[in-house]
Every structure is written in C-alpha cells, then in structure tokens.
Scaffold this active site. Structure first.
Site, PDB file in Angstrom:
ATOM      1  N   ILE A  15       0.728  -1.244   0.133  1.00  0.00           N
ATOM      2  CA  ILE A  15      -0.313  -0.076   0.026  1.00  0.00           C
ATOM      3  C   ILE A  15       0.606   1.255   0.106  1.00  0.00           C
ATOM      4  CG2 ILE A  15      -1.495   1.505   1.281  1.00  0.00           C
ATOM      5  CD1 ILE A  15      -2.514  -1.320   2.748  1.00  0.00           C
ATOM      6  N   ASN A  39       2.518   5.003   6.982  1.00  0.00           N
ATOM      7  CA  ASN A  39       1.559   3.638   6.710  1.00  0.00           C
ATOM      8  C   ASN A  39       2.283   2.447   7.437  1.00  0.00           C
ATOM      9  OD1 ASN A  39       1.067   2.215   3.929  1.00  0.00           O
ATOM     10  ND2 ASN A  39       2.866   1.705   3.957  1.00  0.00           N
ATOM     11  N   ASP A  44       1.055 -12.742  13.994  1.00  0.00           N
ATOM     12  CA  ASP A  44      -0.338 -12.905  14.720  1.00  0.00           C
ATOM     13  C   ASP A  44      -0.260 -14.068  15.603  1.00  0.00           C
ATOM     14  OD1 ASP A  44      -1.632 -10.510  12.312  1.00  0.00           O
ATOM     15  OD2 ASP A  44      -2.668 -11.802  11.206  1.00  0.00           O
ATOM     16  N   TYR A  94      -2.453  -6.499  17.124  1.00  0.00           N
ATOM     17  CA  TYR A  94      -2.528  -6.131  15.819  1.00  0.00           C
ATOM     18  C   TYR A  94      -3.431  -4.388  16.373  1.00  0.00           C
ATOM     19  CZ  TYR A  94      -3.068  -4.418  10.752  1.00  0.00           C
ATOM     20  OH  TYR A  94      -3.529  -3.844   9.694  1.00  0.00           O
ATOM     21  N   LYS A 105      -3.466  -0.681  16.418  1.00  0.00           N
ATOM     22  CA  LYS A 105      -4.625  -0.060  14.920  1.00  0.00           C
ATOM     23  C   LYS A 105      -6.218   1.010  15.573  1.00  0.00           C
ATOM     24  CE  LYS A 105      -1.921  -1.471  11.012  1.00  0.00           C
ATOM     25  NZ  LYS A 105      -1.265   0.395  10.455  1.00  0.00           N
ATOM     26  N   GLY A 109      -9.914  -1.976   4.185  1.00  0.00           N
ATOM     27  CA  GLY A 109      -9.972  -3.970   4.483  1.00  0.00           C
ATOM     28  C   GLY A 109      -9.039  -4.457   4.221  1.00  0.00           C
ATOM     29  N   ILE A 142      -6.177  -5.636   1.234  1.00  0.00           N
ATOM     30  CA  ILE A 142      -5.741  -5.148   0.618  1.00  0.00           C
ATOM     31  C   ILE A 142      -4.836  -7.110  -0.081  1.00  0.00           C
ATOM     32  CG2 ILE A 142      -4.561  -3.581  -1.138  1.00  0.00           C
ATOM     33  CD1 ILE A 142      -7.401  -2.978   0.651  1.00  0.00           C
TER      34      ILE A 142
HETATM   35  N1  NAP Z   1      -2.778  -5.006   3.375  1.00  0.00           N
HETATM   36  C1  NAP Z   1      -3.947  -5.336   4.098  1.00  0.00           C
HETATM   37  O1  NAP Z   1      -4.510  -5.626   3.619  1.00  0.00           O
HETATM   38  C2  NAP Z   1      -4.239  -4.401   4.858  1.00  0.00           C
HETATM   39  C3  NAP Z   1      -5.326  -3.903   5.464  1.00  0.00           C
HETATM   40  C4  NAP Z   1      -5.550  -3.287   6.660  1.00  0.00           C
HETATM   41  C5  NAP Z   1      -4.186  -2.119   7.124  1.00  0.00           C
HETATM   42  N2  NAP Z   1      -3.425  -2.737   6.313  1.00  0.00           N
HETATM   43  C6  NAP Z   1      -1.834  -1.250   6.865  1.00  0.00           C
HETATM   44  O2  NAP Z   1      -1.715  -0.727   5.456  1.00  0.00           O
HETATM   45  C7  NAP Z   1       0.064  -0.798   6.447  1.00  0.00           C
HETATM   46  C8  NAP Z   1       0.725  -1.162   4.990  1.00  0.00           C
HETATM   47  O3  NAP Z   1       0.531  -2.658   4.729  1.00  0.00           O
HETATM   48  P1  NAP Z   1       1.268  -3.435   3.754  1.00  0.00           P
HETATM   49  O4  NAP Z   1       0.052  -4.515   3.451  1.00  0.00           O
HETATM   50  O5  NAP Z   1       1.332  -2.871   2.341  1.00  0.00           O
HETATM   51  O6  NAP Z   1       2.442  -4.295   4.582  1.00  0.00           O
HETATM   52  P2  NAP Z   1       3.867  -4.569   3.264  1.00  0.00           P
HETATM   53  O7  NAP Z   1       3.128  -5.334   2.142  1.00  0.00           O
HETATM   54  O8  NAP Z   1       3.977  -5.349   5.012  1.00  0.00           O
HETATM   55  O9  NAP Z   1       4.310  -3.530   3.373  1.00  0.00           O
HETATM   56  C9  NAP Z   1       4.733  -2.968   4.594  1.00  0.00           C
HETATM   57  C10 NAP Z   1       5.345  -1.771   4.479  1.00  0.00           C
HETATM   58  O10 NAP Z   1       6.751  -1.559   5.903  1.00  0.00           O
HETATM   59  C11 NAP Z   1       7.725  -1.377   6.335  1.00  0.00           C
HETATM   60  N3  NAP Z   1       7.779  -1.247   7.754  1.00  0.00           N
HETATM   61  C12 NAP Z   1       7.490  -2.334   8.277  1.00  0.00           C
HETATM   62  N4  NAP Z   1       8.209  -2.029   9.705  1.00  0.00           N
HETATM   63  C13 NAP Z   1       8.455  -1.277   9.682  1.00  0.00           C
HETATM   64  C14 NAP Z   1       9.651  -0.328  10.937  1.00  0.00           C
HETATM   65  N5  NAP Z   1       9.803  -0.409  12.353  1.00  0.00           N
HETATM   66  N6  NAP Z   1      10.365   0.762  10.293  1.00  0.00           N
HETATM   67  C15 NAP Z   1       9.638   1.866   8.652  1.00  0.00           C
HETATM   68  N7  NAP Z   1       9.045   0.781   8.003  1.00  0.00           N
HETATM   69  C16 NAP Z   1       8.157  -0.324   8.199  1.00  0.00           C
HETATM   70  C17 NAP Z   1       8.514  -2.537   5.385  1.00  0.00           C
HETATM   71  O11 NAP Z   1       9.390  -2.231   4.946  1.00  0.00           O
HETATM   72  P3  NAP Z   1      10.479  -3.736   4.962  1.00  0.00           P
HETATM   73  O12 NAP Z   1      10.089  -3.415   3.054  1.00  0.00           O
HETATM   74  O13 NAP Z   1      11.773  -2.868   5.112  1.00  0.00           O
HETATM   75  O14 NAP Z   1      10.204  -4.356   5.064  1.00  0.00           O
HETATM   76  C18 NAP Z   1       7.452  -2.342   3.757  1.00  0.00           C
HETATM   77  O15 NAP Z   1       7.349  -0.895   3.268  1.00  0.00           O
HETATM   78  C19 NAP Z   1      -0.087  -1.039   7.136  1.00  0.00           C
HETATM   79  O16 NAP Z   1       0.308  -0.180   7.988  1.00  0.00           O
HETATM   80  C20 NAP Z   1      -1.057  -2.602   6.972  1.00  0.00           C
HETATM   81  O17 NAP Z   1      -1.260  -3.058   9.362  1.00  0.00           O
HETATM   82  C21 NAP Z   1      -2.878  -3.019   5.135  1.00  0.00           C
END
Ligand code: NAP
Length: 240
Positions: free
Chosen positions: A14, A82, A88, A147, A151, A178, A180
């Site tokens: 995202i 973000n 989990d 989590y 959140k 939701g 993604i």
């Molecule tokens: N995917 C979903 O369905 C979903 C739904 C609701 C909310 N969200 C929220 O949306 C956000 C993005 O999710 P995503 O699914 O895109 O996650 P993702 O694909 O796992 O990517 C996570 C990103 O966050 C970075 N990151 C993780 N820990 C970090 C830290 N301590 N300091 C700096 N950067 C950090 C990672 O860096 P690296 O690449 O270096 O690991 C990566 O760039 C999150 O907050 C997640 O909780 C996601």
C-alpha cells in the site's frame, strides 16, 4: 514550490502505491522502509523516488531520518504513517515480544514519526498527517489482539491530535483499509484468504491504488475541512 511528502513503509504494498500516487499528484516524495533493501532498491529504480532506511519503532532513528529527508527535499508537509507489521497468533499463545513489536511499530511508530514533524508543521501553519489504520482496529479480529489494539490506538491518536492541529492548519486523519491484496495478505494461507474474500460484500480484495487515492484526497487542499476523520475503504465489510 512543490510540497514534500514522507511515506513510512513507502517502498512496498500500500505504501508504494501511496508514494507513486503522491508523486503523480505533484508532490516531492520520500519513501521510508525498515530492512528490505532489495525491494527498496527496485522501487527506487522503477519510480525515481528516493528511499530512506530506518525503523519507525525507534524515536531517535525517526528524528535523524526526518532531518535527513528535510535536508535533502525540504520541509515535510505531508506525513503518511503507513508502516505496519503483523505478528498474528491467538492471545493465549501471544508472547510479550509479539505484543511489543506490533505496538512499537504500528502505534508508537505513529508517535515517533509525527512528533518530530509537528513543530515545523505548526510553525508553517500547514500540515497533513494521514495514518493507515485498519478495519481490524475498528471491529477487532481474532488472532490479532496486538494488531487490533495498535490500530484502534491509531484512531484515538488521530481524533485527539486533530483537535490540537485544527487551529494550526494541520489536519489529522486516518484510513481504515479492509483486506488489500499486498504481501501482508498474500502471506496468509490460501484457504484463509478465500474465507476472507467470502466476507467482503464486493467479492474481492481491495487494491493498493484504491487506498492511495484516499490519501491523495486527504492530502489535498480540497480536504482542508476534514480532520479527525476515518475513511473506511473495505468493500462493505464493516460499517464503523
Ligand atoms: N494489506 C492489507 O490488507 C491491510 C489492511 C488494513 C491495513 N493495512 C495496513 O496498511 C499498511 C501497509 O500494509 P501493507 O499490506 O502494504 O504491508 P507490507 O506489504 O507488508 O509492507 C509494509 C511496509 O512497511 C515497512 N515497515 C515495516 N516495519 C517497519 C518499520 N519498523 N519501520 C519502517 N518501515 C517499516 C516495510 O519495509 P520493508 O520493505 O523494509 O520490510 C514495507 O515497506 C500497514 O500499516 C498495514 O497494517 C493493510
């Protein structure tokens, strides 16, 4: 002069979509990440967006990293919190470390990033703080007590800080995606993913770009009257 936006976790999933959408909307963008150098380099090569490595879980690292971004690209006026992780497991199996890691990144990380930028935003009488929370912070989710707590905390942070920022021209909002189709969700077993999709009224996972478009709107001047709000983007799965 273009405004500078800083996206945490802005190199994958995202966050990567948000970084690109903000760049396409005319912002100068910096993308932070934690440790996946390969993904960050690929993202940088493909987008031309500079990447900066530090953990949002560490306050001093955030202050130092932000100072570097501002020295390179100018004052940050749009912060997108973000970065997020999952650890989990059912509560009776959850270790203090699994609890702490998620709280440190997903909740304290939002403080650690926003606090060093807040003074500058107040002085310049403009700022946008946009935090990516989650549907599971709104409704709670089995297997995600850590989590969901973090959140939900992000939403309390947003509502309280919005009141402090309002007179200073700073809006503070949250987006609750939701499910993604990013690495985070594709990492769950296929059977679980199918059962998740069955619970989404629109019948599909969301796309990262759909969240990115919400961010671009909240960052824009058009959204100046919106603060302390939560945008739910979840395909009708939950009405907060
Ligand atoms: N995917 C979903 O369905 C979903 C739904 C609701 C909310 N969200 C929220 O949306 C956000 C993005 O999710 P995503 O699914 O895109 O996650 P993702 O694909 O796992 O990517 C996570 C990103 O966050 C970075 N990151 C993780 N820990 C970090 C830290 N301590 N300091 C700096 N950067 C950090 C990672 O860096 P690296 O690449 O270096 O690991 C990566 O760039 C999150 O907050 C997640 O909780 C996601």
């Amino acid at each position: 002069m273009t405004k500078t936006a800083l996206v945490t976790g802005g190199t994958r999933g995202i966050g990567a979509a948000i970084s690109v959408a903000l760049k396409n909307a005319g912002y100068t963008v910096a993308a932070n990440y934690a440790g996946n150098d390969e993904a960050a380099q690929k993202f940088k090569d493909e987008t031309g967006i500079p990447v900066y490595k530090w953990s949002v879980a560490e306050y001093e690292a955030c202050a130092t990293g932000i100072a570097q971004v501002e020295a390179d690209l100018g004052p940050v006026s749009v912060l997108v919190n973000n970065a997020g992780i999952t650890r989990d497991t059912l509560f009776h199996k959850m270790t203090p470390q699994q609890w702490r890691e998620v709280i440190d990144t997903n909740l304290s990380g939002v403080f650690n990033m926003t606090h060093p930028l807040w003074g500058g935003m107040r002085e310049r009488k403009f700022g946008r703080v946009i935090t990516i929370s989650s549907i599971n912070g709104q409704k709670g989710q089995l297997g995600q007590v850590n989590y969901s707590a973090a959140k939900a905390g992000d939403l309390g942070f947003t509502k309280a800080l919005a009141q402090e920022g309002a007179r200073a021209g700073i809006t503070v909002n949250a987006i609750c995606p939701g499910y993604i189709g990013t690495d985070m969700v594709m990492a769950v077993p296929e059977k679980v993913r199918e059962s998740i999709i069955a619970q989404i009224p629109v019948g599909r996972l969301g796309e990262a770009d759909e969240i990115a478009r919400c961010v671009v709107f909240l960052a824009s001047d058009d959204a100046g009257f919106i603060t302390g709000s939560t945008i739910s983007a979840n395909g009708g799965q939950y009405f907060a």
